[in-house]
Design an enzyme around this catalytic site. Structure first.
Site, PDB file in Angstrom:
ATOM      1  N   ASN A  47       0.828  -1.210   0.000  1.00 14.65           N
ATOM      2  CA  ASN A  47       0.000   0.000   0.000  1.00 14.65           C
ATOM      3  C   ASN A  47       0.859   1.256   0.000  1.00 14.65           C
ATOM      4  O   ASN A  47       0.566   2.238  -0.690  1.00 14.65           O
ATOM      5  CB  ASN A  47      -0.922   0.010   1.221  1.00 14.65           C
ATOM      6  N   GLU A  71      -5.974  -6.990   5.548  1.00 12.88           N
ATOM      7  CA  GLU A  71      -5.561  -7.949   4.523  1.00 12.88           C
ATOM      8  C   GLU A  71      -5.669  -9.380   5.010  1.00 12.88           C
ATOM      9  O   GLU A  71      -5.109 -10.295   4.413  1.00 12.88           O
ATOM     10  CB  GLU A  71      -4.112  -7.667   4.095  1.00 12.88           C
TER      11      GLU A  71
END
Length: 355
Positions: free
Chosen positions: A229, A264
């Site tokens: 990210n 996640e």
């Protein structure tokens, strides 16, 4: 029956993208820490909305509470949560309930009128039969005319009732669709379209209570996702999560349920799975599919082929509660992470021994 205008849902109150949401949380969490507010979903929702600045009345209430109390009152937090966060959902439920009540009342009225019509028709029929038994009765034409009119009225009432019944079926189906959508919004993760954490916890608890035998838990975590990210941005990270959600939906065995546990991390509840070898085979298929993912960075056309995931497995045992089973699977996930990532734990050899 007219439908009430649909109020915005809880999800409509939070339209931010992942990056904006992260920035708001960075503001909300220090505020909670400063006022020694316990980290729980209700408090997070309140202070996230506070940081968002979209509800001035809520902000004023929160400012006053933290100024008046040394410890944030939990009952007050729940009250504010109902009034300012889920108020529309509560109102929608009330409106739907009122629509059902009105619908039942309408049908009850139609049935009552139909019964009255049947009673009047029966009385006219009795008079007609009596007149037919006495051919000298001069009132016979009037009786037959009245019987004919009653028959027409009866038919009209029955047609009206049938139409109303069909309309009611349509309205009930509409209400059912609304409830189904509300249920889906409450149980699905909007990004990955699999179950959310709350639904997962409920489903796992229910599965353990019904029969722990043949139940396995697979926990999965995308490797180095924070770095991903940071390097490529949250929108691309969201696309990866969506791809993983799609893979889970495609690969799930019969009676298995997948959920996004948080960030996640994902979980799969497997039924009819009596050994770790079966769970390992499923996790290994999923691991290879994730490893084969290719995601393109739209701004540069660069193709990323380094997405991997680590897995932890656990079989349910007698006396297990959700926390115990999750802890065992999470311990195995921790071992997979610290053994080099992109692998399933326990490994295939250990899984085969448990068969």
């Amino acid at each position: 029956m007219s439908q009430a205008p649909k109020a915005p849902s809880v999800l409509d109150q939070y339209p931010e993208e992942s990056r904006e949401s992260a920035d708001l949380l960075k503001q909300a969490v220090p505020l909670m820490m400063r006022h020694q507010i316990a980290p729980n979903p209700v408090h997070y929702a309140l202070w996230y909305t506070y940081s968002q600045g979209s509800n001035p009345d809520l902000n004023r209430r929160l400012d006053k509470i933290v100024g008046d109390f040394d410890v944030f009152p939990p009952e007050t937090a729940l009250k504010l949560f109902r009034e300012h966060i889920i108020c529309n959902e509560l109102e929608e439920a009330r409106v739907n309930q009122q629509q059902v009540i009105e619908l039942v009342d309408d049908i009850e009225g139609d049935v009552a009128r139909s019964v009255e019509g049947s009673t009047a028709y029966n009385e006219s029929l009795i008079f007609g039969l009596q007149a037919l038994r006495d051919p000298q009765d001069e009132n016979l034409p009037n009786v037959l005319t009245e019987l004919h009119e009653s028959t027409q009225q009866m038919q009209a009432q029955q047609e009206k009732f049938l139409y109303r019944l069909r309309t009611a079926q349509t309205e009930i189906q509409h209400l059912r669709t609304q409830l189904d959508r509300a249920h889906m919004a409450a149980t699905l993760d909007h990004l990955t379209q699999i179950f959310n954490r709350n639904a997962f916890t409920h489903l796992l608890s229910k599965a353990l209570k019904s029969d722990y035998r043949g139940l396995a838990l697979v926990m999965m975590d995308i490797d180095h996702f924070k770095n991903f990210n940071d390097q490529y941005g949250h929108p691309l990270g969201d696309r990866v999560l969506q791809h993983v959600g799609q893979l889970l939906r495609d690969l799930l065995p019969p009676r298995a349920m997948a959920a996004r546990y948080g960030g996640e991390e994902f979980c799969v509840i497997m039924r009819d799975c009596h050994d770790l070898q079966t769970a390992h085979a499923f996790a290994e298929r999923l691991r290879l599919k994730i490893q084969a993912l290719r995601v393109k960075v739209r701004s540069t056309d660069k193709v990323i082929d380094s997405i991997t995931a680590s897995f932890g497995l656990a079989l349910a045992q007698a006396g297990d509660d959700p926390e115990g089973l999750i802890t065992r699977a999470d311990d195995q996930l921790y071992k997979a992470k610290h053994s080099g990532r992109n692998q399933v734990h326990p490994p295939a050899s250990s899984a085969a021994l448990s068969a």
